[in-house]
Design a protein around this motif. Structure first.
Motif, mmCIF file in Angstrom:
data_model
loop_
_atom_site.group_PDB
_atom_site.id
_atom_site.type_symbol
_atom_site.label_atom_id
_atom_site.label_comp_id
_atom_site.label_asym_id
_atom_site.label_seq_id
_atom_site.Cartn_x
_atom_site.Cartn_y
_atom_site.Cartn_z
ATOM 1 N N GLY A 104 7.053 -19.822 11.328
ATOM 2 C CA GLY A 104 7.075 -19.845 12.734
ATOM 3 C C GLY A 104 7.572 -18.233 12.913
ATOM 4 O O GLY A 104 7.058 -17.379 12.182
ATOM 5 N N PHE A 105 8.125 -18.136 14.464
ATOM 6 C CA PHE A 105 8.439 -16.771 14.511
ATOM 7 C C PHE A 105 9.581 -16.363 13.768
ATOM 8 O O PHE A 105 10.643 -16.677 13.916
ATOM 9 N N ARG A 142 0.793 -1.326 -0.079
ATOM 10 C CA ARG A 142 0.145 -0.165 -0.022
ATOM 11 C C ARG A 142 0.810 1.220 0.127
ATOM 12 O O ARG A 142 0.299 2.383 -0.296
ATOM 13 N N SER A 143 2.167 1.238 0.182
ATOM 14 C CA SER A 143 2.871 2.450 0.546
ATOM 15 C C SER A 143 3.948 2.490 -0.509
ATOM 16 O O SER A 143 4.822 1.571 -0.874
HETATM 17 N N1 LIG Z 1 6.697 -12.552 11.086
HETATM 18 C C1 LIG Z 1 6.152 -13.800 11.881
HETATM 19 O O1 LIG Z 1 6.771 -13.934 12.923
HETATM 20 C C2 LIG Z 1 5.011 -14.366 11.271
HETATM 21 C C3 LIG Z 1 4.685 -15.699 11.878
HETATM 22 C C4 LIG Z 1 3.649 -16.366 11.331
HETATM 23 C C5 LIG Z 1 3.015 -15.791 10.191
HETATM 24 N N2 LIG Z 1 3.289 -14.620 9.511
HETATM 25 C C6 LIG Z 1 2.671 -14.174 8.317
HETATM 26 O O2 LIG Z 1 3.446 -13.972 7.218
HETATM 27 C C7 LIG Z 1 3.169 -13.098 6.565
HETATM 28 C C8 LIG Z 1 4.103 -12.050 6.154
HETATM 29 O O3 LIG Z 1 4.622 -11.524 7.650
HETATM 30 P P1 LIG Z 1 5.711 -10.690 7.491
HETATM 31 O O4 LIG Z 1 6.281 -10.798 8.802
HETATM 32 O O5 LIG Z 1 6.623 -10.572 6.504
HETATM 33 O O6 LIG Z 1 5.005 -9.263 7.507
HETATM 34 P P2 LIG Z 1 5.524 -7.672 7.332
HETATM 35 O O7 LIG Z 1 6.862 -7.251 7.407
HETATM 36 O O8 LIG Z 1 4.404 -6.811 8.029
HETATM 37 O O9 LIG Z 1 5.176 -7.388 5.776
HETATM 38 C C9 LIG Z 1 3.510 -7.584 5.284
HETATM 39 C C10 LIG Z 1 3.667 -6.650 4.155
HETATM 40 O O10 LIG Z 1 2.208 -6.716 3.603
HETATM 41 C C11 LIG Z 1 1.892 -5.491 3.131
HETATM 42 N N3 LIG Z 1 0.442 -5.327 3.340
HETATM 43 C C12 LIG Z 1 -0.119 -5.408 4.333
HETATM 44 N N4 LIG Z 1 -1.263 -4.917 4.301
HETATM 45 C C13 LIG Z 1 -1.639 -5.033 3.155
HETATM 46 C C14 LIG Z 1 -2.630 -4.795 2.002
HETATM 47 N N5 LIG Z 1 -3.972 -4.513 2.479
HETATM 48 N N6 LIG Z 1 -2.470 -4.754 0.561
HETATM 49 C C15 LIG Z 1 -1.102 -4.567 0.184
HETATM 50 N N7 LIG Z 1 -0.177 -5.069 1.135
HETATM 51 C C16 LIG Z 1 -0.490 -5.065 2.395
HETATM 52 C C17 LIG Z 1 2.613 -4.433 4.025
HETATM 53 O O11 LIG Z 1 3.141 -3.331 3.271
HETATM 54 P P3 LIG Z 1 2.246 -1.956 3.420
HETATM 55 O O12 LIG Z 1 2.133 -1.625 4.615
HETATM 56 O O13 LIG Z 1 3.054 -0.968 2.729
HETATM 57 O O14 LIG Z 1 1.028 -2.008 2.690
HETATM 58 C C18 LIG Z 1 4.044 -5.044 4.346
HETATM 59 O O15 LIG Z 1 5.036 -4.747 3.399
HETATM 60 C C19 LIG Z 1 1.864 -12.404 7.172
HETATM 61 O O16 LIG Z 1 0.791 -13.162 6.715
HETATM 62 C C20 LIG Z 1 2.078 -12.806 8.636
HETATM 63 O O17 LIG Z 1 0.703 -12.984 9.279
HETATM 64 C C21 LIG Z 1 4.328 -13.952 10.042
#
Ligand SMILES: NC(=O)c1ccc[n+]([C@@H]2O[C@H](COP(=O)([O-])OP(=O)(O)OC[C@H]3O[C@@H](n4cnc5c(N)ncnc54)[C@H](OP(=O)(O)O)[C@@H]3O)[C@@H](O)[C@H]2O)c1
Length: 242
Positions: free
Chosen positions: A165-166, A21-22
């Motif tokens: 995981g985490f 989105r950014s």
């Molecule tokens: N990190 C963990 O420990 C963990 C663990 C289990 C599961 N997960 C899952 O893994 C996935 C990725 O996690 P991550 O840690 O890589 O997350 P992240 O660093 O927060 O990256 C998520 C990305 O999604 C984009 N985003 C969010 N809402 C959006 C929307 N409505 N439309 C388009 N883009 C969108 C954000 O960019 P903008 O803000 O620019 O839109 C961000 O760049 C998620 O589904 C999360 O639930 C993560």
């Protein structure tokens, strides 16, 4: 994790289109991913906006891309089942489930034959934690959708789900640094590998799902052994040696 995956694809000689989105975050990500001229293109897109998602995929040429990886999810809500506002849980579904659903629905027809979709779930579905019912539920829904679409979209496409995981990602950057460090450290100590994951760990697993031509309908865990982690503390676990 999405950005790390894009980096790996480019390192392997591929081209990526990354969306979020950014515009500013996309500009920084594009600068960070070093590749040949034109290897990284970007698109500002909110995947909860069904019409925008449809228009975006309509604008792509069919067969231009081999894989669709959907990692987007907004901040997740945590709290006890009885006290959480339903609207907060619905908001998580809007972003993590419906966003992925729209991308798959409008993106699948545009993927090249033999291509694949990779959804993201997470460890909290099959190994839940207290106050995590929203993520447990949405991750379960995505894993169900994965298996259904693997049947329905095959043999033209493969559909898999990545379950992290985490992972130490930008997701936790909003937290105060000491709190974030304490959370990462205590989680690491509970895992068989004694560390949390890095985005590069995720990218390698996602690349496997994108590229392995005989893998479909699976959920791939990449969690440092989170499914078998020991929760009981050393103090009150009578079966754990000193
Ligand atoms: N990190 C963990 O420990 C963990 C663990 C289990 C599961 N997960 C899952 O893994 C996935 C990725 O996690 P991550 O840690 O890589 O997350 P992240 O660093 O927060 O990256 C998520 C990305 O999604 C984009 N985003 C969010 N809402 C959006 C929307 N409505 N439309 C388009 N883009 C969108 C954000 O960019 P903008 O803000 O620019 O839109 C961000 O760049 C998620 O589904 C999360 O639930 C993560």
């Amino acid at each position: 994790m999405g950005k790390a995956t894009a980096k790996l694809v480019v390192e392997q000689g591929g081209e990526v289109l990354i969306a979020s989105r950014s515009a500013e975050k996309l500009r920084l990500a594009q600068a960070e991913i070093v590749g040949k001229q034109g290897a990284v293109t970007t698109k500002v897109l909110d995947n909860t906006d069904e019409i925008a998602v449809k228009e975006f995929f309509d604008s792509l040429e069919a067969g231009e891309y081999n894989a669709l990886v959907i990692s987007a999810a907004d901040r997740a809500v945590h709290g006890s089942f009885l006290s959480l506002e339903v609207s907060q849980v619905k908001a998580l579904f809007e972003s993590k489930f419906w966003g992925a659903y729209f991308c798959a629905k409008y993106g699948a027809p545009k993927l090249a034959p033999g291509g694949s979709i990779v959804f993201f779930s997470g460890v909290l579905n099959r190994r839940p934690g207290l106050n995590c019912s929203p993520l447990a539920s949405v991750n379960g829904a995505i894993e169900g959708l994965t298996r259904a679409l693997a049947l329905e979209l095959g043999p033209r496409l493969r559909v898999n789900c990545f379950s992290p995981g985490f992972m130490e990602t930008e997701r936790f950057d909003h937290m105060e640094v000491p709190k974030k460090q304490a959370m990462l450290e205590s989680t690491a100590q509970s895992l068989p590998l004694r560390r949390v994951g890095q985005p590069e760990d995720a990218a390698a697993a996602i690349y496997f799902l994108m590229s392995n031509s005989f893998t479909t309908g699976i959920v791939l865990d990449c969690d440092g052994g989170h499914q078998i982690r020991q929760y009981a503390s050393q103090v009150n676990d009578p079966f754990r040696g000193k």
